[in-house]
Scaffold this active site. Sequence first.
Site, PDB file in Angstrom:
ATOM      1  N   GLU A 320       0.837  -1.196   0.000  1.00 30.25           N
ATOM      2  CA  GLU A 320       0.000   0.000   0.000  1.00 30.25           C
ATOM      3  C   GLU A 320       0.876   1.252   0.000  1.00 30.25           C
ATOM      4  O   GLU A 320       0.485   2.299  -0.510  1.00 30.25           O
ATOM      5  CB  GLU A 320      -0.937  -0.006   1.227  1.00 30.25           C
ATOM      6  CG  GLU A 320      -2.181   0.842   1.040  1.00 30.25           C
ATOM      7  CD  GLU A 320      -3.255   0.567   2.076  1.00 30.25           C
ATOM      8  OE1 GLU A 320      -4.218  -0.177   1.778  1.00 30.25           O
ATOM      9  OE2 GLU A 320      -3.145   1.067   3.209  1.00 30.25           O
ATOM     10  N   HIS A 349       7.725 -27.237   1.696  1.00 26.68           N
ATOM     11  CA  HIS A 349       6.957 -28.347   1.136  1.00 26.68           C
ATOM     12  C   HIS A 349       5.826 -27.845   0.264  1.00 26.68           C
ATOM     13  O   HIS A 349       4.933 -28.604  -0.095  1.00 26.68           O
ATOM     14  CB  HIS A 349       6.417 -29.215   2.284  1.00 26.68           C
ATOM     15  CG  HIS A 349       7.518 -29.707   3.163  1.00 26.68           C
ATOM     16  ND1 HIS A 349       8.210 -30.861   2.914  1.00 26.68           N
ATOM     17  CD2 HIS A 349       8.101 -29.150   4.264  1.00 26.68           C
ATOM     18  CE1 HIS A 349       9.147 -31.021   3.844  1.00 26.68           C
ATOM     19  NE2 HIS A 349       9.106 -29.988   4.665  1.00 26.68           N
ATOM     20  N   LYS A 455     -13.483   0.794  -3.897  1.00 31.23           N
ATOM     21  CA  LYS A 455     -14.531   1.113  -2.912  1.00 31.23           C
ATOM     22  C   LYS A 455     -15.689   1.822  -3.602  1.00 31.23           C
ATOM     23  O   LYS A 455     -16.855   1.531  -3.338  1.00 31.23           O
ATOM     24  CB  LYS A 455     -13.972   2.036  -1.832  1.00 31.23           C
ATOM     25  CG  LYS A 455     -13.043   1.351  -0.853  1.00 31.23           C
ATOM     26  CD  LYS A 455     -12.695   2.303   0.269  1.00 31.23           C
ATOM     27  CE  LYS A 455     -11.524   1.817   1.076  1.00 31.23           C
ATOM     28  NZ  LYS A 455     -10.985   2.806   1.987  1.00 31.23           N
TER      29      LYS A 455
HETATM   30  O1  LIG Z   1      -8.929   2.310   9.608  1.00 29.21           O
HETATM   31  P1  LIG Z   1      -9.883   2.470   8.479  1.00 29.21           P
HETATM   32  O2  LIG Z   1     -10.160   3.911   8.171  1.00 29.21           O
HETATM   33  O3  LIG Z   1     -11.152   1.710   8.730  1.00 29.21           O
HETATM   34  O4  LIG Z   1      -9.216   1.892   7.186  1.00 29.21           O
HETATM   35  C1  LIG Z   1      -8.840   0.552   7.072  1.00 29.21           C
HETATM   36  C2  LIG Z   1      -7.883   0.359   5.944  1.00 29.21           C
HETATM   37  O5  LIG Z   1      -8.475   0.775   4.736  1.00 29.21           O
HETATM   38  C3  LIG Z   1      -7.517   1.449   3.925  1.00 29.21           C
HETATM   39  O6  LIG Z   1      -7.843   2.793   3.931  1.00 29.21           O
HETATM   40  C4  LIG Z   1      -7.504   0.925   2.530  1.00 29.21           C
HETATM   41  O7  LIG Z   1      -8.787   0.787   2.045  1.00 29.21           O
HETATM   42  C5  LIG Z   1      -6.196   1.199   4.617  1.00 29.21           C
HETATM   43  O8  LIG Z   1      -5.256   2.133   4.304  1.00 29.21           O
HETATM   44  C6  LIG Z   1      -6.616   1.161   6.039  1.00 29.21           C
HETATM   45  O9  LIG Z   1      -5.653   0.581   6.864  1.00 29.21           O
END
Ligand SMILES: O=P(O)(O)OC[C@H]1O[C@](O)(CO)[C@@H](O)[C@@H]1O
Length: 538
Positions: A320, A349, A455
């Site tokens: 990331e 293995h 998302k």
């Molecule tokens: O802590 P949050 O805001 O729920 O985000 C969870 C995760 O989602 C992300 O934003 C990626 O979608 C990560 O960077 C982060 O760790």
Amino acid sequence: MNDGLDRFRAHLFHDERLGVWLDTSRVRWTADFLDGLEPRLQAAYEAMAALERGALANADEGRMVGHYWLRAPELAPDPAIRDAITTTLGRVLTFAEDVHAARIRPERASRFRDVLLIGIGGSALGPQLVSAALTSPADRMRVWFFDNTDPDGFDRTLDAIGDALPGTLAVVISKSGGTKETRNGMLEAEAAYARLGLDFAKHAVVVTGEGSELDKHAVARGFLDRFPMWDWVGGRTSELSAVGLLPAALQGLDVEDMLRGARAMDEVTRSRVTKRNPAAQLAAAWLSATGGAGKKDMVLLPYKDRLELFSRYAQQLVMESLGKRLDRQGREVWQGISVYGNKGSTDQHAYVQQLRDGVDNFFVTFLEVLLDRAPQRGDLSVEPGVTPGDYLSGFLQGTRRALDERGRASITITLEALDATSLGALIALYERAVGIYAELVDINAYHQPGVEAGKKAAQAVIDLEQRVLAGLRAKAGTALSLAEVAAAAGSDDPETVFWILRHLSANPRRGVLRVRGQGAEAEVGSPLDWSWMVAAAP
Ligand SMILES: O=P(O)(O)OC[C@H]1O[C@](O)(CO)[C@@H](O)[C@@H]1O
């Protein structure tokens, strides 16, 4: 003099105080590689120092990057930040003590004995790693995780918690406070408590950004407590904030030792003398192995069951942070290093065959812990004078050698022992190596613009599903073709409508049925020819 030994000596870093060794001799970089890199490394040290002084190192989001202050609050550029860090640590420790002493108690059970952590990504991976790595019979509480929006996953975890739910403390973690998987997990947990006639709020705390949706929910519902997440700490570097410290303290782990280990590693990795800086050497080794352009994958092989989750943790931290389309000059670079791995010798293995004999598109990082097991456990000889731990070490060494014989690169990190201090140090080592590597390839390691696309597309699917259902309900009892459902939903994307309908059919709670069409043509036709209807309007 033995050539290999000279090379090993020349590329072996050891810090006695940290109890850490780093061997980069098997990356087989050319003699002048590090010398040539030195000016860029010096620039990286300066940039890291500026970052620690409070520069807006996450320029795209206009944010400071302050995870190093979490273990050295005195370095924070602003007294309010210093105060927030120390106050939060104190509150975490006090809260955990109060829970252990049953001063904070559940509604019905006599005390909290279990923790259900609800979070995802950086809000779960660090806690999962630490919980698994440091668990022992001395744990004060068991820790469970909801780290997805898989309904069956929720059920499986709730089944495992079983009768212990009334004595389970839910810790809901989300920096943004708006992550859907986490929101869903929380609602599932709320419903599970409610089925027992229990008020979720009396069993829940949050770790989240102040004023976030989750924060407001916790205030409105009167949760037991709230702990802060700050915009200057990224999710993937949040293990040593309340995100990681709270669950670890509840489990009964020594969070101050974790902070001490990270702090000690930070002190060493601030060095501008490359030979004395293991994070710089690690980053340089990655650069050498990958050509600075992700040409090879990072295979993480901890020879220690307790570190099995390290590859998942590092996967987010590295991928990331480094997986970026643009560099800081706005040039398209498609950067990144792919990370995978489980543990040795188990994976010998599974996939070591390909690592030795197959495509050469990786470099291995072996992780070794010298102390085989707690001394009080004694040891068993499986052959005269040979312990299982000797085998574990032998397999690591054997695989390292076998790969080297084929010219396949490897790095080895050795910890004297695995405990809260050395785990804190390991986390800090990787955090800084990622930071330095990002400087070397000139990218912003602290944002994640690419995650948003998936998302948003997911949200569009959920929105379309609502329109599909409305369209079906309006014509309840009538069988509709795919095209007719799409038209009723106002969608020009029948493929997505098909995916939605197929999923709805398998989960009949909403009464959507798949109906086989009449006649031979439809019998042999693609399932896209099926028609769809709502059995009865709700
Ligand atoms: O802590 P949050 O805001 O729920 O985000 C969870 C995760 O989602 C992300 O934003 C990626 O979608 C990560 O960077 C982060 O760790």
